[in-house]
Write a protein that holds these residues in place. Structure first.
Motif, mmCIF file in Angstrom:
data_model
loop_
_atom_site.group_PDB
_atom_site.id
_atom_site.type_symbol
_atom_site.label_atom_id
_atom_site.label_comp_id
_atom_site.label_asym_id
_atom_site.label_seq_id
_atom_site.Cartn_x
_atom_site.Cartn_y
_atom_site.Cartn_z
ATOM 1 N N VAL A 287 0.839 -1.211 0.000
ATOM 2 C CA VAL A 287 0.000 0.000 0.000
ATOM 3 C C VAL A 287 0.866 1.251 0.000
ATOM 4 O O VAL A 287 0.585 2.228 -0.701
ATOM 5 C CB VAL A 287 -0.950 -0.021 1.217
ATOM 6 C CG1 VAL A 287 -1.640 1.333 1.384
ATOM 7 C CG2 VAL A 287 -1.991 -1.113 1.061
ATOM 8 N N ASN A 288 1.931 1.224 0.785
ATOM 9 C CA ASN A 288 2.855 2.369 0.815
ATOM 10 C C ASN A 288 3.478 2.603 -0.557
ATOM 11 O O ASN A 288 3.678 3.754 -0.967
ATOM 12 C CB ASN A 288 3.948 2.140 1.847
ATOM 13 C CG ASN A 288 3.409 2.098 3.272
ATOM 14 O OD1 ASN A 288 2.273 2.500 3.513
ATOM 15 N ND2 ASN A 288 4.207 1.621 4.198
ATOM 16 N N ASP A 289 3.784 1.515 -1.265
ATOM 17 C CA ASP A 289 4.351 1.641 -2.616
ATOM 18 C C ASP A 289 3.373 2.306 -3.580
ATOM 19 O O ASP A 289 3.795 2.888 -4.591
ATOM 20 C CB ASP A 289 4.746 0.262 -3.157
ATOM 21 C CG ASP A 289 5.944 -0.329 -2.428
ATOM 22 O OD1 ASP A 289 6.661 0.445 -1.760
ATOM 23 O OD2 ASP A 289 6.161 -1.556 -2.507
ATOM 24 N N CYS A 290 2.090 2.212 -3.273
ATOM 25 C CA CYS A 290 1.060 2.807 -4.137
ATOM 26 C C CYS A 290 0.751 4.257 -3.743
ATOM 27 O O CYS A 290 -0.240 4.838 -4.190
ATOM 28 C CB CYS A 290 -0.222 1.973 -4.074
ATOM 29 S SG CYS A 290 -0.040 0.311 -4.741
ATOM 30 N N ASN A 291 1.589 4.829 -2.872
ATOM 31 C CA ASN A 291 1.497 6.247 -2.480
ATOM 32 C C ASN A 291 0.231 6.583 -1.694
ATOM 33 O O ASN A 291 -0.296 7.694 -1.795
ATOM 34 C CB ASN A 291 1.599 7.159 -3.712
ATOM 35 C CG ASN A 291 2.946 7.062 -4.388
ATOM 36 O OD1 ASN A 291 3.972 6.975 -3.727
ATOM 37 N ND2 ASN A 291 2.943 7.057 -5.709
ATOM 38 N N ILE A 292 -0.242 5.612 -0.914
ATOM 39 C CA ILE A 292 -1.349 5.912 0.006
ATOM 40 C C ILE A 292 -0.986 5.370 1.401
ATOM 41 O O ILE A 292 -1.704 4.542 1.969
ATOM 42 C CB ILE A 292 -2.692 5.324 -0.473
ATOM 43 C CG1 ILE A 292 -2.543 3.844 -0.859
ATOM 44 C CG2 ILE A 292 -3.262 6.126 -1.603
ATOM 45 C CD1 ILE A 292 -3.880 3.166 -1.119
ATOM 46 N N PRO A 293 0.121 5.863 1.966
ATOM 47 C CA PRO A 293 0.560 5.350 3.274
ATOM 48 C C PRO A 293 -0.397 5.697 4.403
ATOM 49 O O PRO A 293 -0.289 5.145 5.499
ATOM 50 C CB PRO A 293 1.922 6.043 3.473
ATOM 51 C CG PRO A 293 1.837 7.291 2.662
ATOM 52 C CD PRO A 293 1.014 6.927 1.459
ATOM 53 N N PHE A 294 -1.328 6.631 4.157
ATOM 54 C CA PHE A 294 -2.295 6.989 5.195
ATOM 55 C C PHE A 294 -3.324 5.892 5.407
ATOM 56 O O PHE A 294 -4.120 5.965 6.350
ATOM 57 C CB PHE A 294 -2.994 8.310 4.843
ATOM 58 C CG PHE A 294 -3.483 8.403 3.434
ATOM 59 C CD1 PHE A 294 -4.731 7.920 3.081
ATOM 60 C CD2 PHE A 294 -2.687 8.972 2.448
ATOM 61 C CE1 PHE A 294 -5.197 8.009 1.792
ATOM 62 C CE2 PHE A 294 -3.144 9.075 1.140
ATOM 63 C CZ PHE A 294 -4.400 8.585 0.802
ATOM 64 N N TYR A 295 -3.327 4.887 4.559
ATOM 65 C CA TYR A 295 -4.170 3.711 4.773
ATOM 66 C C TYR A 295 -3.415 2.728 5.655
ATOM 67 O O TYR A 295 -2.332 2.267 5.295
ATOM 68 C CB TYR A 295 -4.526 3.050 3.445
ATOM 69 C CG TYR A 295 -5.811 3.553 2.832
ATOM 70 C CD1 TYR A 295 -7.031 2.965 3.155
ATOM 71 C CD2 TYR A 295 -5.804 4.609 1.932
ATOM 72 C CE1 TYR A 295 -8.215 3.423 2.591
ATOM 73 C CE2 TYR A 295 -6.988 5.074 1.361
ATOM 74 C CZ TYR A 295 -8.185 4.470 1.704
ATOM 75 O OH TYR A 295 -9.347 4.926 1.150
ATOM 76 N N ASP A 296 -3.986 2.429 6.827
ATOM 77 C CA ASP A 296 -3.372 1.467 7.739
ATOM 78 C C ASP A 296 -4.105 0.135 7.607
ATOM 79 O O ASP A 296 -5.324 0.070 7.781
ATOM 80 C CB ASP A 296 -3.457 1.989 9.173
ATOM 81 C CG ASP A 296 -2.816 1.039 10.158
ATOM 82 O OD1 ASP A 296 -3.530 0.177 10.709
ATOM 83 O OD2 ASP A 296 -1.586 1.147 10.370
ATOM 84 N N MET A 297 -3.359 -0.916 7.312
ATOM 85 C CA MET A 297 -3.994 -2.197 7.021
ATOM 86 C C MET A 297 -4.639 -2.841 8.238
ATOM 87 O O MET A 297 -5.675 -3.501 8.119
ATOM 88 C CB MET A 297 -2.974 -3.146 6.385
ATOM 89 C CG MET A 297 -2.590 -2.768 4.961
ATOM 90 S SD MET A 297 -4.015 -2.712 3.834
ATOM 91 C CE MET A 297 -4.405 -0.977 3.814
ATOM 92 N N ASN A 298 -4.053 -2.650 9.414
ATOM 93 C CA ASN A 298 -4.713 -3.164 10.620
ATOM 94 C C ASN A 298 -6.067 -2.478 10.800
ATOM 95 O O ASN A 298 -7.068 -3.128 11.116
ATOM 96 C CB ASN A 298 -3.834 -2.919 11.849
ATOM 97 C CG ASN A 298 -2.725 -3.946 11.993
ATOM 98 O OD1 ASN A 298 -2.974 -5.148 11.965
ATOM 99 N ND2 ASN A 298 -1.495 -3.467 12.135
ATOM 100 N N ALA A 299 -6.076 -1.159 10.609
ATOM 101 C CA ALA A 299 -7.329 -0.408 10.735
ATOM 102 C C ALA A 299 -8.339 -0.843 9.680
ATOM 103 O O ALA A 299 -9.546 -0.916 9.952
ATOM 104 C CB ALA A 299 -7.053 1.093 10.623
ATOM 105 N N GLU A 300 -7.858 -1.152 8.465
ATOM 106 C CA GLU A 300 -8.762 -1.600 7.400
ATOM 107 C C GLU A 300 -9.383 -2.954 7.740
ATOM 108 O O GLU A 300 -10.570 -3.191 7.502
ATOM 109 C CB GLU A 300 -8.010 -1.668 6.072
ATOM 110 C CG GLU A 300 -7.634 -0.313 5.491
ATOM 111 C CD GLU A 300 -8.845 0.548 5.219
ATOM 112 O OE1 GLU A 300 -9.684 0.169 4.388
ATOM 113 O OE2 GLU A 300 -8.967 1.603 5.862
#
Length: 663
Positions: A287-300
């Motif tokens: 996800v960080n590689d896709c330039n959306i590091p503000f998305y947290d996978m645990n939170a998702e």
């Protein structure tokens, strides 16, 4: 001159004069004639010159008229030519725009066809399917670039055309990407029952990585800014088998689906996060590689599973409300889960929360039950036989509170700890206003009533006196703790919420003394402990007045003619009384004791001055005896130099009385 020399007679002179006059007249006549002739010739020349000039002007005007006429004809010709040129240019421009329009339409059609044709190919395996999807994305992204480039141009029809094409191909492309992504998840083992993903299978993991990034970037391309933080499709699809397992375990008749055990499904979610932690960390890097590091996978993951928890609670709540115990237990377990996900995983407040459905459907039930339990707990605290004993008996502390106040403040904080993890500040403040503030009101009232009852007994017994000191300590401890709470972020936020809700005007704000949330109660408790000190001191002064009557009545100090170095015997009981009360330093908070000591000293100073000094007649020996007696009083309050500061009237009086004698 020769002629003049030859004139010898008067007649000759007269004749000569006449000749000169005649000659002068002739000259004047000739001059006038000549002037007239010149004027005549000059007028004739000017007339001729004027005629020539007027003739030239007329010719010039004719020439200019001819020239202007020719020029008008040329300008008219040029205007006609210009109009023809403009018409021709407009036609050429329109033709060019039409040509460009057709070219763009052709490119759009070509690119959209490329997407459809590419997706029409069938892959023989997962890798080829990923390759097909990747190839189809290239013309799609070109279409997006064209659409973005048209934003600055007024070509609504063309924009509508490309939007229509994008909608068609994006739908097809989305379905294909999701289909291939599901194949990769199944290949990894993300099927019911879901197993822990191992990252050592490089080929499967490589396939998953490619399609995961493709799906993420495709979703971003449709909503580049992602302001609303929509759920990522890749995570949504990944969670489907996990959600299916959750529904099976907790929405059907299984051993885990027990109404009295809400901790089961909360533990299931936390265990899942723990088991899949390695894989979640890995997809976070993608996800960080896709330039959306503000998305947290645990939170998702939590967000996706919270949907299932919400649905389950919504289904269970009508039954839970029939049992206070089960309902309360469910709230407690939900709050524990909220605490964990917010503290450990920093779960955002604006995401879906399990506690939200409880508040949405049963907030009033919760508030009523919370108030009922806290009121019962407060009653239990106040009735405790050890309520006024120190909380910590095994060690001494400057702020060692009584058991009563310690447990009360613990009760207040327990309410805070429950609503602390409610995302809404508005609802938090509702708990504060409807539960905690009334508790403070009741506790303040109870302390006041107990103290007043104790003071009204007018008893100097050790038990009564110790009770007064315990209450005093408790009130001051409340004051200190509430002041500390005013600085806590949670209460600062709720004060801001209160100000927003009440919409305080500028005028009201200028006269609003409550700058912090608990200012009303810190002011109440501050005034209360000061009033308590005054009442205790008044009681001591009453006792001192009673015990010192023999000392005043005997007037021994005024009749003595013999010097003495001992305290008057009639004053010993009074000194013992003051000394006994000063021993409360061992049980009072240092700040409170300092205030008590200064207040007691001030009142004693006033009483001694009025009863022992004012209006009395002193001898040398009586003044000396008074000095000895007063020094005994001062010694109870500390070193002589320091104690004198507490007794300004008496100290100054003694100086005046003993000054003349050099004492």
């Amino acid at each position: 001159m020769q002629d003049l020399q030859q004139l010898n007679t008067y007649e000759d002179l007269l004749l000569f004069k006449n000749n000169l006059s005649s000659q002068q007249e002739d000259l004047r006549v000739k001059k006038d004639e000549y002037s007239a002739m010149l004027v005549e010739k000059s007028q004739s020349s000017l007339i001729e010159l004027k005629q020539v000039f007027e003739s030239g002007i007329l010719q010039l005007e004719n020439d200019v008229s001819v020239l202007l006429s020719d020029l008008d004809q040329d300008i008219t010709s040029l205007d006609n030519f210009k109009q023809k040129i403009q018409v021709a240019y407009k036609k050429v421009t329109e033709l060019q725009r039409e040509q460009q329009y057709l070219q763009v339409l052709k490119i759009i059609e070509s690119l959209s066809n490329q997407v459809v044709q590419t997706l029409g190919n069938e892959g023989s395996d997962i890798q080829s399917c990923i390759g097909i999807a990747s190839d189809a994305l290239k013309p799609f992204y070109k279409l997006l670039d064209i659409r973005d480039s048209l934003n600055n141009y007024p070509c609504d029809n063309l924009k509508h055309n490309i939007d229509s094409k994008l909608e068609d191909v994006s739908h097809i492309l989305e379905n294909e990407l999701k289909r291939v992504y599901k194949l990769c998840l199944e290949d990894l083992g993300f099927v019911v029952p879901v197993r822990v993903i191992q990252l050592n299978d490089t080929e499967k993991l490589s396939n998953f990585t490619k399609i995961f990034k493709h799906l993420i970037r495709f979703q971003i391309s449709l909503d580049p800014k992602m302001y609303d933080m929509p759920m990522l499709w890749a995570v949504q699809i990944m969670l489907v088998p996990i959600q299916d397992e959750f529904k099976y375990h907790f929405r059907t008749k299984t051993v885990l689906n027990q109404l009295e055990k809400p901790e089961f499904f909360y533990s299931y979610i936390l265990k899942l996060l723990e088991d899949h932690n390695q894989f979640i960390v890995y997809i976070q890097t993608l996800v960080n590689d896709c330039n959306i590091p503000f998305y947290d996978m645990n939170a998702e993951f939590i967000r996706g599973l919270s949907v299932e928890v919400r649905d389950k609670l919504e289904y269970d709540l009508p039954v839970l409300l029939k049992s206070e115990e089960l309902y309360w237990h469910t709230i407690s377990e939900t709050l524990e889960f909220e605490k964990f996900i917010q503290d450990i995983y920093d779960y955002p407040a604006d995401f879906i929360h399990p506690i939200d459905v409880i508040l949405e459907l049963t907030k009033e039930n919760w508030l009523e039950l919370e108030k009922k339990y806290t009121d019962e707990r407060l009653l239990e605290i106040m009735k405790d036989e050890n309520a006024w004993s120190l909380q910590y008996k095994e060690f001494s502390s400057d702020t060692n509170p009584t058991r009563c106040v310690y447990r009360f403040l613990e009760l207040i904080e327990s309410v805070t700890s429950r609503y602390l993890y409610i995302p809404s500040n508005e609802i938090r403040y509702e708990f504060l206003e409807r539960i905690q503030f009334p508790l403070l009101d009741v506790f303040y009232k109870e302390l006041n009533e107990i103290f007043q009852f104790n003071v009204n007994l007018r008893s100097n017994s050790a038990s009564n006196y110790n009770l007064s000191c315990s209450i005093l300590n408790s009130v001051h401890y409340c004051y200190k703790i509430l002041n500390e709470w005013n600085e806590k972020p949670i209460y600062i936020e709720m004060k801001m919420e209160k100000d927003r809700n009440f919409k305080i005007t500028k005028y009201e704000r200028e006269f609003d003394v409550e700058e912090s949330l608990f200012d009303k109660y810190t002011n109440l408790f501050s005034q209360f402990y000061q009033k308590m000190i005054e009442d205790i001191v008044d009681n001591i002064i009453d006792g001192f007045s009673e015990v010192s009557k023999p000392y005043i009545k005997s007037r021994k100090i005024y009749a003595t003619s013999k010097k003495s170095t001992r305290v008057s015997p009639e004053l010993v009981d009074s000194l013992s009384l003051v000394r006994a009360h000063m021993n409360i330093e061992k049980i009072l908070d240092p700040d409170i004791f300092y205030l008590f000591r200064s207040t007691l000293a001030e009142e004693l100073d006033h009483y001694i001055f009025k009863q022992f000094v004012q209006g009395q007649n002193f001898t040398h020996s009586s003044a000396l005896q008074l000095q000895i007696d007063i020094q005994a009083v001062l010694q109870i309050f500390g070193k002589s130099s320091k104690a004198q500061n507490f007794f300004p009237r008496v100290s100054e009086s003694l100086k005046s009385l003993t000054l003349s004698e050099g004492l």
